[in-house]
Write an enzyme that holds these catalytic residues in place. Sequence first.
Site: not given
Ligand code: GLN
Length: 477
Positions: A81, A156, A180
Amino acid sequence: MLDRSYLATLSISQASRDLAAGKYSAIDLAAAYLDRIKERDGEVHAYLEVFDDVLEQARSADARIQEGKGTSLTGIPFAVKDNILIEGRRAGGASKILEGYRATYDATAIKRLKEEGVVFIGRTNMDEFAMGGSTENSAYGVTRNPHDASRVPGGSSGGSAAAVAMKGALAALGSDTGGSIRQPASFCGVVGLKPTYGAVSRSGLMAMGSSLDQIGPITNTVTDAEIIFKTIAGTDPLDSTTRIPEDFAPHEMPAKLRVGVPRHFLERGVDAAVLENFEASLEKLRALGHSVEDIELPNIRHSLPVYYVLMPAEVSANLARYDGVRYGARREGETILADYAKTRGEGFGPEVRRRILLGTYVLSAGYYDAYYGKALRVRDLIRADFAKAFVGVDLIALPTAPTPAFRIGEKSDPLSMYLEDIFTTPANIAGLPAISLPSGTTNVEGKDLPLGLELMAAPMREDLLFRAGKEFLGEGE
Ligand code: GLN
């Protein structure tokens, strides 16, 4: 040469056996994945960059295997990532503000993988600074779900999950602050593990919410996730929140597992196909000889609102470092203050700016007690609920996400996007390990979309997740 159809069912454990037996070389393996990326990534766009030295890395891995010094990860092609640092390579958090930035050191997780001789294929797309649940918030374009290109891969870590699902890498690293790793794993039909808070060092991970963030693996099998977890986990002097060595000692494994289901939390807003699939997953756990019972977690429903107060607060502090002086892009203004404003105003995308504003607000003098302070207190209640529940059960089960993969552009209202995190944020709030396991598919408009089962355990009980996960997916040792 390696027949490319072979990649469809390949796992790390199988590939490392093949490499050791000389069935094919690490170069053959890397070349097969590069070919597959050429074929698929034009449409999927999982990668922001495919490295130009992949075959050289594979050559060193082959030399090591030939010397008899290979491990289970030597020569294994990994996607990473874009918020995890690899020394000397571009790292951008999919943000314009880091345009041109190169990492000056290795993340600890990366360092540990390098020691095993893995092959890094490239860096994957993500929501900007990991803020989002669809990979649509990237400054570099959206990633598409390999199962249905009109839909998101989740986020994400959407690029990492899509890379593994399209067989464009054998494994990937993602990061999980509120889901994420698990939610994109669920949308893409692969395995995703969020480790216990403090099990894996955060050194070299671009900070989003420091009390919530964890690096973890995205893989085809639970066995593969376990191999990677055991490599990257451990105490690290560079991250004072990592667990002490004693915490990593093995635990006793019960003969059959008790699985708790907070059924009261499944009442609203969950897709009918998700609920049906979840019941089938529980049935499968029962058929494997485990017991399934309803449990109460009285405060779990507050996890999402607590997350969306604490996370932006931490975001607003963590992202203060992007000032146009120390990293990446810089926009000149009339004064030094105007430099900051211009750099940050133009460098950050709308979702990142929204969260910085929200975080600054909940931390401001007049509102700290009402929002941030209160959220911290509710966090303690949620933690206590889980601690109590884990006296009676070994695992807690939920669907990973309330829906299958949604259409690109479908959740343009940020609040509807935030609701996607309903089942994943509790584990981050409480610091628990949690895994998403592929649990079947649902047919939507002629396409089979993957669904996921989420299992959570008490801190440092990843062993329970691995055990149940392998049984659930029918993996032998
Ligand atoms: N979807 C969640 C957010 O928007 C999780 C993001 C993450 O785990 N980095 O914050």
